[in-house]
Design an enzyme around this catalytic site. Structure first.
Site, PDB file in Angstrom:
ATOM      1  N   CYS A  31      21.369  25.336 -13.820  1.00  8.79           N
ATOM      2  CA  CYS A  31      22.560  24.487 -13.208  1.00  8.79           C
ATOM      3  C   CYS A  31      23.922  24.910 -12.581  1.00  8.79           C
ATOM      4  O   CYS A  31      24.290  26.694 -11.031  1.00  8.79           O
ATOM      5  CB  CYS A  31      22.737  23.070 -12.692  1.00  8.79           C
ATOM      6  SG  CYS A  31      23.511  21.721 -11.710  1.00  8.79           S
TER       7      CYS A  31
ATOM      8  N   LYS B  36      25.770  13.802  -3.127  1.00  7.85           N
ATOM      9  CA  LYS B  36      24.707  14.225  -4.229  1.00  7.85           C
ATOM     10  C   LYS B  36      23.127  14.858  -3.938  1.00  7.85           C
ATOM     11  O   LYS B  36      23.210  13.661  -4.399  1.00  7.85           O
ATOM     12  CB  LYS B  36      25.153  13.869  -5.472  1.00  7.85           C
ATOM     13  CG  LYS B  36      24.590  14.108  -6.389  1.00  7.85           C
ATOM     14  CD  LYS B  36      25.471  13.636  -7.965  1.00  7.85           C
ATOM     15  CE  LYS B  36      24.874  13.701  -9.207  1.00  7.85           C
ATOM     16  NZ  LYS B  36      25.678  12.686 -10.257  1.00  7.85           N
TER      17      LYS B  36
ATOM     18  N   HIS C   2      17.844  20.770 -13.908  1.00  7.69           N
ATOM     19  CA  HIS C   2      17.994  21.253 -14.878  1.00  7.69           C
ATOM     20  C   HIS C   2      17.037  20.323 -16.280  1.00  7.69           C
ATOM     21  O   HIS C   2      16.629  19.002 -16.222  1.00  7.69           O
ATOM     22  CB  HIS C   2      19.488  19.814 -15.307  1.00  7.69           C
ATOM     23  CG  HIS C   2      20.227  19.716 -14.982  1.00  7.69           C
ATOM     24  ND1 HIS C   2      21.554  21.200 -16.204  1.00  7.69           N
ATOM     25  CD2 HIS C   2      21.130  19.735 -13.895  1.00  7.69           C
ATOM     26  CE1 HIS C   2      22.107  20.668 -15.538  1.00  7.69           C
ATOM     27  NE2 HIS C   2      22.780  19.968 -14.438  1.00  7.69           N
TER      28      HIS C   2
ATOM     29  N   GLU D 235      16.035  20.789 -18.907  1.00 10.77           N
ATOM     30  CA  GLU D 235      16.566  20.262 -20.080  1.00 10.77           C
ATOM     31  C   GLU D 235      16.731  19.069 -20.435  1.00 10.77           C
ATOM     32  O   GLU D 235      16.591  18.404 -21.455  1.00 10.77           O
ATOM     33  CB  GLU D 235      17.605  21.664 -21.116  1.00 10.77           C
ATOM     34  CG  GLU D 235      19.670  20.405 -20.876  1.00 10.77           C
ATOM     35  CD  GLU D 235      19.522  21.585 -19.146  1.00 10.77           C
ATOM     36  OE1 GLU D 235      20.709  21.358 -18.421  1.00 10.77           O
ATOM     37  OE2 GLU D 235      18.811  22.123 -18.140  1.00 10.77           O
TER      38      GLU D 235
END
Length: 316
Positions: A142, A163, A233, A235
Site C-alpha cells: 500500500c 477514498k 491489503h 493481509e
C-alpha cells in the site's frame, strides 16, 4: 513448516488458536535446515494487529521462518506500548550489518502527506536503499509500495477524489510465478486515498502483474524480481475494512461504505471474504520464490545484489 517466535510474543497465542504452528527457539535449533530470515518494517499504528495478519500469511509456507520486526526510530509511536517495541522490535542500527532473505515494508496512514513531509522519510529511504543490497527480495504494501515506487523509480502518487475503499476485482495481466495458481480474476481489499498513474511506469524497469480498469495497476514487480509492489491489503482480516469504516465515521470523515464487501452490498448482511485464498497463495509463492533465489550463506547476499544491480545498470 512453522514460524519461530518468542514464547510470549502476542501474536503466537492467536496463531496457535487458529491451528497455525509456531515453535520456540529451543525446538527450532533441532531442525537441520536453514530457516528463511525475514524482516518486517511495520509502519502501521496498530502494530500487534498487523503483526498477526502478516504472520498468519507467511506461516503457511512449508519452510521454517525466522522473523525480525523493525521499527522507525525517528518517529514517536503513539499506538503501541514502548514495552512491546523495546522487547520485540529492532532499530535500523541493529540490522544495518545484517542480511535477510526477504523483507516486508507495510503501509502507513500518511498517504495524504507529501513523501518528504513524512517525519521519518529520510530514515525510510535509508532503509529502502539498504534493502537493495542486503535483502534478496522486498515486498512493499500500500503506502509502502507507493513510497518505494517514488523513491526507486520516481513515480509520483496521484490523489483520488474520494477514498478507494472496499474489495475490488483485478486481472492477472502478465504471467509470473508470483501469481502461480491464481484465477484470471481475483479480489483484494483496498483502503487508500492515492494511487499511481500507469503512464509513469517504465516497462523496461517494472512489470505490471495485475491491474483493473477502475483501480489501475495493483501488483508490480521490478524486472530483476527484487522488489514487489502491492497497492492493496491482501493481509487484511475479514472485518478490517468494517472497523476502518466505523473508525472513519467516528472521526467525522465522509468515507464511503466499502464496496463489494457485504453480501448484496447491504451492511446488515454478512461480510464476504473474497480474497483469503489468493492472499495465502500470493505470500506462499513469494516465499517459495525467495527460497529459490536466496543463497544458503546469508553473507553472500550483498555480493549477489551488487551483481544484479550492475547487470541492470548495464542493460539500461
Amino acid at each position: 513448516m512453522p514460524i519461530k517466535l518468542a514464547e510470549d510474543f502476542p501474536a503466537k497465542q492467536v496463531l496457535l488458536a487458529e491451528d497455525i504452528f509456531a515453535i520456540d527457539n529451543e525446538r527450532a535449533i533441532h531442525q537441520d535446515i536453514r530457516p528463511l530470515r525475514l524482516l518486517i518494517l511495520n509502519l502501521m499504528p496498530d502494530k500487534i494487529t498487523t503483526e498477526t495478519q502478516l504472520l498468519r500469511l507467511i506461516s503457511q509456507s512449508p519452510l521454517q521462518i525466522d522473523v525480525d520486526f523493525l521499527q522507525i526510530s525517528s518517529h514517536q509511536h503513539k499506538n503501541t506500548s514502548i514495552t512491546h517495541l523495546q522487547k520485540f522490535y529492532l532499530t535500523f542500527a541493529d540490522v544495518v550489518t545484517s542480511c535477510y532473505d526477504g523483507m516486508i515494508i507495510t503501509g502507513a496512514p500518511v498517504e495524504q502527506l507529501a513523501f518528504t513531509e513524512v517525519d521519518y522519510w529520510e530514515e525510510l529511504t535509508e532503509i529502502m536503499d539498504w534493502s537493495q543490497t542486503n535483502v534478496t527480495s522486498v515486498v512493499h504494501i500500500c503506502w509502502g509500495a507507493q513510497a518505494g515506487l517514488f523513491h526507486h523509480y520516481g513515480i509520483a502518487k496521484v490523489a483520488y477524489a474520494e477514498k478507494l475503499f472496499g474489495v475490488f476485482p483485478q486481472r492477472v495481466v502478465a504471467k509470473h510465478r508470483l501469481c502461480r495458481g491464481f484465477d484470471d480474476c481475483f479480489w483484494g481489499p483496498q483502503s487508500r486515498y492515492t494511487g499511481i498513474a500507469e503512464d509513469q511506469i517504465d516497462g523496461s524497469k517494472l512489470q505490471v502483474i495485475a491491474r483493473d480498469e477502475v483501480i489501475g495497476p495493483n501488483i508490480l514487480i521490478s524486472r530483476d524480481a527484487h522488489d514487489i509492489f502491492i497497492l492493496g491489503h491482501f493481509e487484511y482480516d475479514t472485518d478490517t475494512l468494517e472497523k476502518e469504516y466505523h473508525r472513519d465515521l467516528q472521526r467525522g470523515l465522509n468515507t464511503p461504505r466499502p464496496q463489494h464487501y457485504y453480501e448484496q452490498d447491504n451492511p446488515n448482511n454478512p461480510i464476504i471474504n473474497r480474497w483469503r485464498g489468493h492472499a495465502h497463495l500470493l505470500y506462499h509463492n513469494w516465499l517459495n520464490d525467495v527460497y529459490q533465489m536466496t543463497p544458503y550463506q546469508l553473507a553472500e547476499i550483498p555480493s549477489r545484489q551488487r551483481v544484479r544491480r550492475k547487470a541492470t545498470t548495464t542493460e539500461e
